[in-house]
Write a protein that holds these residues in place. Structure first.
Motif, PDB file in Angstrom:
ATOM      1  N   ASP A  55       5.156 -11.550 -12.917  1.00 14.73           N
ATOM      2  CA  ASP A  55       5.199 -10.867 -11.616  1.00 14.73           C
ATOM      3  C   ASP A  55       5.295 -11.826 -10.436  1.00 14.73           C
ATOM      4  N   TYR A  56       5.384 -13.128 -10.716  1.00 13.43           N
ATOM      5  CA  TYR A  56       5.354 -14.102  -9.628  1.00 13.43           C
ATOM      6  C   TYR A  56       6.510 -13.904  -8.645  1.00 13.43           C
ATOM      7  N   LEU A  57       7.737 -13.885  -9.179  1.00  9.50           N
ATOM      8  CA  LEU A  57       8.897 -13.743  -8.298  1.00  9.50           C
ATOM      9  C   LEU A  57       8.933 -12.382  -7.628  1.00  9.50           C
ATOM     10  N   THR A  58       8.471 -11.376  -8.398  1.00  8.65           N
ATOM     11  CA  THR A  58       8.422 -10.039  -7.807  1.00  8.65           C
ATOM     12  C   THR A  58       7.471 -10.019  -6.617  1.00  8.65           C
ATOM     13  N   ASN A  59       6.319 -10.664  -6.793  1.00 11.29           N
ATOM     14  CA  ASN A  59       5.346 -10.716  -5.701  1.00 11.29           C
ATOM     15  C   ASN A  59       5.883 -11.499  -4.511  1.00 11.29           C
ATOM     16  N   GLU A  60       6.579 -12.600  -4.814  1.00 10.85           N
ATOM     17  CA  GLU A  60       7.151 -13.388  -3.731  1.00 10.85           C
ATOM     18  C   GLU A  60       8.200 -12.588  -2.970  1.00 10.85           C
ATOM     19  N   ALA A  61       8.990 -11.828  -3.723  1.00  7.21           N
ATOM     20  CA  ALA A  61      10.008 -10.987  -3.063  1.00  7.21           C
ATOM     21  C   ALA A  61       9.349  -9.893  -2.239  1.00  7.21           C
ATOM     22  N   ASP A  62       8.258  -9.308  -2.812  1.00 10.06           N
ATOM     23  CA  ASP A  62       7.565  -8.242  -2.090  1.00 10.06           C
ATOM     24  C   ASP A  62       6.944  -8.750  -0.800  1.00 10.06           C
ATOM     25  N   LYS A  63       6.439  -9.992  -0.828  1.00 13.22           N
ATOM     26  CA  LYS A  63       5.852 -10.551   0.388  1.00 13.22           C
ATOM     27  C   LYS A  63       6.866 -10.631   1.515  1.00 13.22           C
ATOM     28  N   ARG A  64       8.101 -10.826   1.153  1.00  8.06           N
ATOM     29  CA  ARG A  64       9.143 -11.006   2.162  1.00  8.06           C
ATOM     30  C   ARG A  64       9.858  -9.715   2.537  1.00  8.06           C
ATOM     31  N   SER A  65       9.676  -8.666   1.733  1.00 12.12           N
ATOM     32  CA  SER A  65      10.455  -7.446   1.998  1.00 12.12           C
ATOM     33  C   SER A  65       9.607  -6.189   2.146  1.00 12.12           C
ATOM     34  N   LEU A  66       8.396  -6.147   1.530  1.00  9.14           N
ATOM     35  CA  LEU A  66       7.577  -4.945   1.623  1.00  9.14           C
ATOM     36  C   LEU A  66       6.793  -4.928   2.930  1.00  9.14           C
ATOM     37  N   ARG A  67       6.822  -3.809   3.592  1.00  6.78           N
ATOM     38  CA  ARG A  67       6.096  -3.638   4.839  1.00  6.78           C
ATOM     39  C   ARG A  67       5.441  -2.247   4.865  1.00  6.78           C
ATOM     40  N   VAL A  68       4.356  -2.128   5.640  1.00  8.00           N
ATOM     41  CA  VAL A  68       3.697  -0.835   5.840  1.00  8.00           C
ATOM     42  C   VAL A  68       4.063  -0.339   7.237  1.00  8.00           C
ATOM     43  N   THR A  69       4.667   0.815   7.296  1.00  9.92           N
ATOM     44  CA  THR A  69       5.069   1.394   8.583  1.00  9.92           C
ATOM     45  C   THR A  69       4.158   2.564   8.929  1.00  9.92           C
ATOM     46  N   LYS A  70       3.979   2.763  10.214  1.00 12.20           N
ATOM     47  CA  LYS A  70       3.136   3.848  10.699  1.00 12.20           C
ATOM     48  C   LYS A  70       3.986   4.900  11.392  1.00 12.20           C
ATOM     49  N   SER A  71       3.605   6.142  11.162  1.00 14.05           N
ATOM     50  CA  SER A  71       4.225   7.256  11.869  1.00 14.05           C
ATOM     51  C   SER A  71       3.183   7.814  12.830  1.00 14.05           C
ATOM     52  N   VAL A  72       3.292   7.410  14.086  1.00  9.12           N
ATOM     53  CA  VAL A  72       2.252   7.708  15.070  1.00  9.12           C
ATOM     54  C   VAL A  72       2.208   9.195  15.395  1.00  9.12           C
ATOM     55  N   THR A  73       0.989   9.761  15.380  1.00  6.81           N
ATOM     56  CA  THR A  73       0.762  11.146  15.791  1.00  6.81           C
ATOM     57  C   THR A  73       0.136  11.150  17.172  1.00  6.81           C
ATOM     58  N   HIS A  74       0.820  11.719  18.135  1.00  4.01           N
ATOM     59  CA  HIS A  74       0.278  11.771  19.492  1.00  4.01           C
ATOM     60  C   HIS A  74      -0.824  12.831  19.568  1.00  4.01           C
ATOM     61  N   ARG A  75      -1.820  12.530  20.371  1.00  3.40           N
ATOM     62  CA  ARG A  75      -2.969  13.413  20.526  1.00  3.40           C
ATOM     63  C   ARG A  75      -2.521  14.777  21.033  1.00  3.40           C
ATOM     64  N   GLY A  76      -3.184  15.826  20.543  1.00  5.72           N
ATOM     65  CA  GLY A  76      -2.812  17.187  20.934  1.00  5.72           C
ATOM     66  C   GLY A  76      -3.078  17.468  22.397  1.00  5.72           C
ATOM     67  N   ASN A  77      -2.396  18.458  22.934  1.00 10.39           N
ATOM     68  CA  ASN A  77      -2.539  18.830  24.342  1.00 10.39           C
ATOM     69  C   ASN A  77      -3.671  19.836  24.520  1.00 10.39           C
ATOM     70  N   ILE A  78      -4.199  19.879  25.733  1.00  7.41           N
ATOM     71  CA  ILE A  78      -5.212  20.861  26.118  1.00  7.41           C
ATOM     72  C   ILE A  78      -4.643  21.677  27.275  1.00  7.41           C
ATOM     73  N   SER A  79      -4.707  22.992  27.148  1.00  2.91           N
ATOM     74  CA  SER A  79      -4.160  23.862  28.202  1.00  2.91           C
ATOM     75  C   SER A  79      -5.175  24.938  28.559  1.00  2.91           C
ATOM     76  N   ASP A  80      -4.945  25.610  29.698  1.00  2.00           N
ATOM     77  CA  ASP A  80      -5.838  26.701  30.086  1.00  2.00           C
ATOM     78  C   ASP A  80      -5.374  27.995  29.422  1.00  2.00           C
ATOM     79  N   ARG A  81      -5.998  29.092  29.737  1.00  2.00           N
ATOM     80  CA  ARG A  81      -5.727  30.350  29.057  1.00  2.00           C
ATOM     81  C   ARG A  81      -4.306  30.866  29.355  1.00  2.00           C
ATOM     82  N   ASN A  82      -3.701  30.391  30.426  1.00  2.00           N
ATOM     83  CA  ASN A  82      -2.343  30.814  30.775  1.00  2.00           C
ATOM     84  C   ASN A  82      -1.285  29.791  30.378  1.00  2.00           C
ATOM     85  N   GLY A  83      -1.673  28.756  29.661  1.00  2.00           N
ATOM     86  CA  GLY A  83      -0.720  27.757  29.187  1.00  2.00           C
ATOM     87  C   GLY A  83      -0.509  26.579  30.114  1.00  2.00           C
TER      88      GLY A  83
END
Length: 612
Positions: A55-83
């Motif tokens: 697994d040595y070369l595989t690990n070396e390749a993974d170090k250079r190509s594998l990344r963790v990406t995030k899909s950001v969730t924006h905080r929900g909105n707050i509204s009054d009773r009429n929107g």
């Protein structure tokens, strides 16, 4: 000539020839052994890689190509009773620096960085040597646009081993574009979320605010943080050398969309409540105050205003005491606003009847060596007049007929001494002493609001129980399309009788004529109580007005509390009642509640259209 050339040829042929051997055994073996050794090394290395550590070369390749990406969730909105939006999330950026990359780009060693600043003995300021970094005009420009001192920027960049340091967060797009144009080595940005509050200080005390990491730290933002926050998704991907995703490997954390909150608050009524409260506090030079508007049939809060407040969009104004939701956190002795509950208790336990006349002469009485008195001698008065004139003597005589446990139970049924169920962090439950033995003086003073404490919201809930015909509804700050059925806590006929008695408070001769609302019958009660201090009561007051409208069929319960009004006009009828009148009128008009006085109906409708 020909003879000489022949002689040379014969001489050359007579000389012996040198013999060159084409094969050398030792060279052959040297080359053969070298090639064999190299081959063995290659085969050994190949075997090591494929068999011992496959697994040595595989690990070396993974170090250079594998990344963790995030899909950001924006905080929900707050509204009054009429929107209408009360809190929204907008894209923002964080500017950060990689000090190591900066030093590499400018070819500075750690020693050079340490020697780059010399303290001036004359001015005490840092004098920088004219190196390439300091001669550049781009770095001072970066410091200026980020509103940080250049000296501080230098100290950040000089960190010897740091690879990631924030320079500034919550930066808008134009600033990011400007920084990109500077093309500075080691400076980068990342997308994040910025919380924006369109209504500013009007709702700051109930909405609260978030920190730089979009975590709720006060108010509704904190109470409903997990619901509003959602969950950022994470997945492992493979990228090429240009940073393009070429393969999705696995999902590490599933993205969860943030929830949106719709409050029961009506922003139109909230704005009126806040402006009227602020105006009254300024006029009477009070220290603080709160207003609560409650729907008596659903338990929904239509307005909850507090002052002082601050603009959460400007964090430089932030001070903890300004953010406190005083309507649920600050407790006070409610004074005469509890007198309707005492009369209700006397009716429930049949210690009086609706037509009884009580003699309050001579306007004072001694209980256990201590005096209870009215402002003047009111003589013989009925129950409605006790409320209209706010007679301490009359209500004390009713309380003394009750057993302490009976009065305590009635107060508890009205919600005193218990939380309202609103579910917000920081709510106080007040104080309702529960003990078996009470002196007559203690029982009398409790009947006009001393010795117990409550919040503005608790008083509003108690009056809402009267207005709903004796039903207690769960209090909520969220809009509820299908309200929960209330619990009957006192008899309906007694609740309606007490509401009818409270109508005299705003009429001729009552204690709060300024609480009148044009076109509507109102029922209410004033309360002006001294503030307790070490060793007794001081010279500061709390002015409270609690009321219902329309009295014919109550829709809203409103309580106004103003803390420490100054000057000679500190009574609730002068300080709190006008705020109640303005807020109640707006609440009724904006909610299209039919006036009691048909003659003013069309005038009020015209006012409503103008207001909208």
């Amino acid at each position: 000539m020909k003879r000489n050339s022949n002689r040379k040829k014969r001489a050359q042929q007579a000389q012996p020839r040198k013999v060159y051997h084409s094969f050398s055994p030792w060279r052959f073996w040297f080359v053969s052994i070298t090639v064999a050794v190299i081959a063995m090394l290659l085969i050994t290395r190949l075997a090591y890689i494929q068999i011992i550590e496959p697994d040595y070369l595989t690990n070396e390749a993974d170090k250079r190509s594998l990344r963790v990406t995030k899909s950001v969730t924006h905080r929900g909105n707050i509204s009054d009773r009429n929107g209408e939006e009360l809190a929204i999330s907008v894209p923002a950026y964080a500017i950060w620096v990689d000090p190591k990359a900066v030093k590499k780009a400018y070819a500075f060693t750690d020693e050079e960085w340490q020697a780059s600043g010399v303290e001036s003995k004359r001015t005490g300021k840092i004098r920088y040597s004219k190196k390439k970094f300091f001669e550049s005009k781009k770095w001072p420009a970066l410091a200026e646009v980020l509103d940080i001192k250049f000296e501080k920027l230098v100290q950040i960049v000089k960190k010897p081993k740091a690879r990631f340091v924030y320079l500034k967060r919550q930066v808008n797009v134009p600033i990011v574009d400007y920084i990109k144009q500077l093309k500075l080595a080691g400076i980068a940005n990342q997308l994040e979320s910025h919380r924006y509050y369109p209504t500013g200080e009007i709702n700051a005390n109930i909405i609260g605010l978030t920190d730089l990491d979009a975590q709720g730290i006060e108010g509704i933002e904190k109470s409903y943080n997990r619901f509003l926050q959602g969950q950022t998704g994470k997945k492992r991907v493979r990228k090429d050398r240009l940073g393009n995703v070429i393969d999705d490997i696995e999902v590490l954390t599933k993205k969860k969309a943030a929830g949106n909150l719709q409050l029961s608050i009506d922003q139109r009524i909230q704005a009126v409540a806040y402006s009227q409260l602020k105006r009254a506090i300024k006029i009477h030079k009070a220290t603080s105050g709160s207003v609560v508007v409650l729907d008596v049939h659903t338990g929904e809060i239509y307005a909850m205003a507090n002052y002082p407040s601050f603009n959460p969009n400007d964090r430089s104004q932030y001070q903890p005491y300004k953010l406190r939701n005083r309507a649920i956190t600050d407790t006070f002795e409610p004074g005469s606003t509890v007198k309707p509950f005492v009369i209700a208790s006397a009716l429930i336990y049949k210690k009086t009847d609706i037509d009884e006349v009580i003699d309050t002469s001579p306007g004072w009485m001694y209980l256990g060596g201590r005096r209870v008195r009215d402002g003047r001698n009111l003589g013989k008065i009925n129950l409605a007049m006790i409320l209209k004139k706010s007679s301490n003597i009359g209500v004390s005589k009713l309380a003394l007929r009750l057993k302490p446990g009976q009065l305590q139970q009635t107060f508890a049924d009205f919600g005193l001494g218990n939380d309202t169920g609103i579910g917000l962090i920081g709510e106080s439950v007040g104080r309702l002493p529960l003990r078996h033995r009470w002196s007559d003086f203690e029982l009398a003073t409790m009947s006009f609001g001393y010795g117990i404490t409550a919040t503005t919201l608790q008083i509003a809930k108690a009056y809402a129980i009267l207005g709903s015909g004796g039903k207690s509804y769960p209090i909520t700050i969220l809009k509820t399309p299908n309200p929960i059925e209330g619990e009957q806590v006192i008899p309906r006929n007694i609740a309606l009788q007490v509401v009818h008695m409270m109508e005299g408070v705003s009429q001729q001769g009552g204690t709060a004529r300024k609480a009148k609302v044009q076109g509507y019958r109102i029922a209410g009660k004033t309360g002006t109580s001294r503030k307790a201090e070490a060793g007794g009561y001081g010279d500061d007051y709390i002015a409270i007005f609690a009321g219902l409208a329309p009295a014919s069929d109550p829709r809203f319960s409103i309580v106004v509390m103003i803390n420490e009004p100054q000057g000679d006009r500190y009574y609730a009828g002068d300080v709190a009642a006008p705020v109640f009148s303005a807020v109640m009128q707006s609440a009724l008009l904006l909610s299209h509640v039919r006036p009691d006085d048909e003659q003013t109906r069309y005038t009020l409708l015209d006012q409503l259209n103008d207001a909208q």
